[in-house]
Design a protein around this motif. Structure first.
Motif, PDB file in Angstrom:
ATOM      1  N   GLU A 126       0.115  -1.932   7.365  1.00  0.00           N
ATOM      2  CA  GLU A 126       0.099  -0.528   6.916  1.00  0.00           C
ATOM      3  C   GLU A 126       0.855  -0.435   5.596  1.00  0.00           C
ATOM      4  O   GLU A 126       2.021  -0.809   5.534  1.00  0.00           O
ATOM      5  CB  GLU A 126       0.779   0.349   7.964  1.00  0.00           C
ATOM      6  CG  GLU A 126       0.376   1.795   7.845  1.00  0.00           C
ATOM      7  CD  GLU A 126       1.110   2.654   8.866  1.00  0.00           C
ATOM      8  OE1 GLU A 126       1.229   3.850   8.613  1.00  0.00           O
ATOM      9  OE2 GLU A 126       1.580   2.119   9.880  1.00  0.00           O
ATOM     10  N   ALA A 127       0.180   0.053   4.566  1.00  0.00           N
ATOM     11  CA  ALA A 127       0.837   0.141   3.257  1.00  0.00           C
ATOM     12  C   ALA A 127       1.544   1.492   3.124  1.00  0.00           C
ATOM     13  O   ALA A 127       0.999   2.518   3.505  1.00  0.00           O
ATOM     14  CB  ALA A 127      -0.189  -0.010   2.157  1.00  0.00           C
ATOM     15  N   GLN A 128       2.770   1.435   2.617  1.00  0.00           N
ATOM     16  CA  GLN A 128       3.533   2.670   2.367  1.00  0.00           C
ATOM     17  C   GLN A 128       3.598   2.892   0.865  1.00  0.00           C
ATOM     18  O   GLN A 128       4.052   2.014   0.135  1.00  0.00           O
ATOM     19  CB  GLN A 128       4.963   2.526   2.907  1.00  0.00           C
ATOM     20  CG  GLN A 128       5.048   2.280   4.396  1.00  0.00           C
ATOM     21  CD  GLN A 128       4.675   3.500   5.214  1.00  0.00           C
ATOM     22  OE1 GLN A 128       4.770   4.619   4.727  1.00  0.00           O
ATOM     23  NE2 GLN A 128       4.229   3.288   6.433  1.00  0.00           N
ATOM     24  N   PHE A 129       3.135   4.013   0.415  1.00  0.00           N
ATOM     25  CA  PHE A 129       3.186   4.294  -1.021  1.00  0.00           C
ATOM     26  C   PHE A 129       4.169   5.436  -1.273  1.00  0.00           C
ATOM     27  O   PHE A 129       3.935   6.566  -0.855  1.00  0.00           O
ATOM     28  CB  PHE A 129       1.807   4.676  -1.546  1.00  0.00           C
ATOM     29  CG  PHE A 129       0.788   3.585  -1.403  1.00  0.00           C
ATOM     30  CD1 PHE A 129       0.936   2.397  -2.104  1.00  0.00           C
ATOM     31  CD2 PHE A 129      -0.306   3.722  -0.568  1.00  0.00           C
ATOM     32  CE1 PHE A 129       0.002   1.382  -1.985  1.00  0.00           C
ATOM     33  CE2 PHE A 129      -1.245   2.710  -0.434  1.00  0.00           C
ATOM     34  CZ  PHE A 129      -1.091   1.542  -1.144  1.00  0.00           C
ATOM     35  N   SER A 130       5.273   5.132  -1.963  1.00  0.00           N
ATOM     36  CA  SER A 130       6.297   6.159  -2.185  1.00  0.00           C
ATOM     37  C   SER A 130       5.991   7.008  -3.409  1.00  0.00           C
ATOM     38  O   SER A 130       6.435   8.135  -3.512  1.00  0.00           O
ATOM     39  CB  SER A 130       7.654   5.506  -2.379  1.00  0.00           C
ATOM     40  OG  SER A 130       7.849   4.505  -1.436  1.00  0.00           O
ATOM     41  N   PHE A 131       5.277   6.452  -4.364  1.00  0.00           N
ATOM     42  CA  PHE A 131       5.027   7.181  -5.604  1.00  0.00           C
ATOM     43  C   PHE A 131       3.529   7.286  -5.847  1.00  0.00           C
ATOM     44  O   PHE A 131       2.754   6.523  -5.288  1.00  0.00           O
ATOM     45  CB  PHE A 131       5.703   6.478  -6.788  1.00  0.00           C
ATOM     46  CG  PHE A 131       7.193   6.389  -6.653  1.00  0.00           C
ATOM     47  CD1 PHE A 131       7.989   7.498  -6.887  1.00  0.00           C
ATOM     48  CD2 PHE A 131       7.802   5.216  -6.260  1.00  0.00           C
ATOM     49  CE1 PHE A 131       9.358   7.428  -6.747  1.00  0.00           C
ATOM     50  CE2 PHE A 131       9.173   5.131  -6.113  1.00  0.00           C
ATOM     51  CZ  PHE A 131       9.956   6.247  -6.359  1.00  0.00           C
ATOM     52  N   GLY A 132       3.171   8.236  -6.682  1.00  0.00           N
ATOM     53  CA  GLY A 132       1.751   8.516  -6.904  1.00  0.00           C
ATOM     54  C   GLY A 132       1.075   7.615  -7.920  1.00  0.00           C
ATOM     55  O   GLY A 132       0.423   8.110  -8.849  1.00  0.00           O
ATOM     56  N   PHE A 133       1.197   6.307  -7.771  1.00  0.00           N
ATOM     57  CA  PHE A 133       0.454   5.402  -8.653  1.00  0.00           C
ATOM     58  C   PHE A 133      -1.041   5.619  -8.436  1.00  0.00           C
ATOM     59  O   PHE A 133      -1.469   5.885  -7.308  1.00  0.00           O
ATOM     60  CB  PHE A 133       0.793   3.940  -8.338  1.00  0.00           C
ATOM     61  CG  PHE A 133       2.163   3.524  -8.757  1.00  0.00           C
ATOM     62  CD1 PHE A 133       2.405   3.089 -10.040  1.00  0.00           C
ATOM     63  CD2 PHE A 133       3.227   3.596  -7.869  1.00  0.00           C
ATOM     64  CE1 PHE A 133       3.674   2.710 -10.441  1.00  0.00           C
ATOM     65  CE2 PHE A 133       4.501   3.232  -8.254  1.00  0.00           C
ATOM     66  CZ  PHE A 133       4.726   2.787  -9.545  1.00  0.00           C
TER      67      PHE A 133
END
Lengths: 237, 325
Positions: A80-87
């Motif tokens: 499961e990938a966690q994306f903290s910023f809106g790349f």
């Protein structure tokens, strides 16, 4: 030559000593119940989890391979990938070329391959679980490695995309790469070259899926009665 | 305007803002200056203007640039390190650690030993606070955990400061110094302060090449490692640079809050999260932000800089959060 070699690889209280050898161009599935050690084995083999024993990539001990070279030799997709910023989607997929000097090679093709073309500019933290999974798979594809480590790559995908990923995995292995992936769907596992069954941190079977995934083994490992029918093999039309 | 069009303007706009802020900072003050007078002062053709500029406004302006750049850069780095856009030197207690170190040094009377005692104590305090935060709030920690760690640390360091204030017999001068550290300010900054904070420039240069690695790290340590990032080395360098830059900023201007929180946040929203752009733009934009705040502080009857950054930064950040949600 084997692309991956594990000798007595173990992680205390999670994985008992495992010996494993994967040749080039093989599509290998790791199956087993939750907590059986699939992710631990994958991460140890990918050099992302400190483990006892010996891990070799392409005949070389992992510790001797510089980190940047490792980034080109193998690609990893987490459960499961966690994306903290809106790349943006395109930017995250492009990260797969980090170890290649950020040349952007193959990014457009990978986006198209995973139906991400229209989402290319979207921030990744606004995507659904399945879309995020496809972004991570596309990122691993642009690495163009010798071996892919995919941890449950199909878990969040709909049937169309799951079959597309399997088709892609088949293409990659035909081109000489090796794919080691964990998965839960036993019907899909039947489409692979080789199945490795883990249970309670032990490797309990390894070989051709038709033989390995026997009714008896599945019943003893998963504790449920499984019946094979003719409908095992699924094809994308 | 679309994001990729805005991105082209990121650096020119930030530099334009900084130049405007520098100009304003040099001409605004008790003695207002026209552009002609500014030139005359800079070229020493008007001795009064030259004295004001070279002895007061230039060092003050340069210290403002240094601390703005340092705090904004530290904010960007800490946000990437903790993978949380609310991480910043102020909220996490790193600034408070620097201030506590400085206050203890002043309270104990060590400040008289050497010109560098207070900055060194500030760096020591900031390093200790950073180590505590790293232990309390691990990478990828939830916002709640991060904020609670910051609250706990800020409270603890506040207690240290209160202890110094209440248990040492302090002279008026020492008390004034301590208040300066706690509220932050740029009054009476000299060329010595400019030099003392000069390593911030080196820190900014060393941060530059880490931008791409920070992109990958902000999406996860394991993922970054798998793509070829030397995670241990990069994270160590990030933490050391952020801590030292914050400590140096605190050492020359006291606790100036919100810069590390607000500036990266605004620029990330405007120009996207890629660190190769975000780091330099935040460094330049942070310098401009602190300069503007200092001009406002001076114009509003010599208020403390820390009060102005909080008054501008606090509501702005709340507005951003509301807009985001």
């Amino acid at each position: 030559m084997s692309v991956l070699q594990l000798k007595n690889v173990a992680v205390p209280s999670r994985l008992n000593p495992v010996d494993l050898e994967l040749p080039e161009g093989q599509l290998v599935g790791l199956v087993g119940p939750n907590g059986s050690g699939k992710s631990t084995l994958l991460m140890s083999a990918a050099g992302l989890l400190p483990a006892q024993g010996e891990v070799k990539w392409g005949g070389r001990e992992l510790g001797e391979i510089p980190i940047m070279e490792r980034g080109r030799f193998a690609a990893w997709v987490p459960q499961e990938a966690q994306f903290s910023f809106g790349f943006s989607v395109a930017s995250v997929v492009g990260q797969g070329r980090f170890a290649h000097g950020d040349d952007g090679l193959g990014v457009a093709e990978a986006l198209a391959r995973f139906d991400l073309g229209k989402l290319a500019d979207r921030p990744v933290n606004q995507l659904s679980g399945g879309e995020r999974q496809r972004v991570m798979l596309a990122r691993s594809l642009v690495v163009a490695p010798n071996i892919y480590f995919w941890d449950e790559p199909l878990a969040a995908l709909d049937v169309k995309h799951a079959l597309q990923v399997l088709e892609l995995a088949r293409e990659l292995t035909q081109a000489g790469a090796t794919v080691l992936m964990s998965l839960h769907d036993l019907r899909l596992a039947m489409c692979l070259d080789r199945a490795i069954v883990l249970d309670g941190g032990n490797l309990c079977a390894d070989g051709d899926p038709e033989t390995v995934l026997s009714n008896e083994l599945l019943q003893s490992v998963f504790g449920v009665k499984v019946e094979k029918t003719d409908g095992w093999n699924l094809h994308l039309t | 305007m679309k994001l990729d069009e805005r991105q082209k303007w990121a650096m020119p706009a930030s530099i334009g803002l900084l130049v405007a802020a520098m100009f304003t900072s040099l001409v605004v003050g008790d003695m207002g200056m026209s552009p002609a007078m500014l030139w005359a002062g800079l070229t020493h053709t008007d001795e009064l203007a030259a004295t004001v500029l070279w002895n007061i406004r230039l060092p003050r302006t340069l210290v403002a640039i240094e601390i703005g750049a340092a705090l904004a850069a530290s904010g960007v780095v800490m946000q990437a390190f903790f993978r949380n856009h609310l991480a910043s030197p102020g909220l996490l207690g790193v600034s408070a650690g620097g201030a506590a170190g400085a206050v203890v040094a002043i309270g104990a009377g060590w400040a008289a030993w050497s010109y560098f005692t207070v900055p060194v104590a500030a760096i020591g305090g900031a390093v200790a606070a950073t180590m505590a935060v790293v232990v309390l709030a691990k990478q990828g920690a939830s916002t709640e955990r991060l904020l609670l760690a910051g609250v706990a640390l800020n409270a603890l360091l506040g207690a240290v400061t209160s202890y110094v204030l209440s248990n040492f017999t302090l002279s008026y001068e020492r008390n004034a110094q301590i208040i300066f550290w706690l509220l932050g300010g740029l009054e009476d900054r000299t060329w010595e302060h400019v030099l003392m904070a000069a390593p911030i420039g080196l820190g900014a240069v060393l941060l530059w090449p880490l931008g791409r690695s920070m992109d990958l790290l902000s999406l996860g340590q394991t993922e970054a490692q798998s793509l070829g990032v030397d995670v241990v080395a990069v994270r160590r360098r990030m933490l050391v640079l952020a801590t030292v830059m914050t400590a140096l900023a605190t050492a020359v201007a006291g606790m100036v809050g919100f810069v590390g929180l607000v500036v990266p946040h605004i620029f990330r929203l405007l120009f996207g999260p890629e660190h190769r752009r975000l780091v330099p733009v935040s460094i330049v934009g942070g310098a401009a932000f602190v300069l503007f705040c200092d001009v406002v502080a001076r114009s509003a009857g010599n208020l403390r800089l820390g009060i102005i950054t909080a008054l501008i930064g606090g509501p702005f950040f709340l507005w951003m959060l509301r807009r985001q949600s």
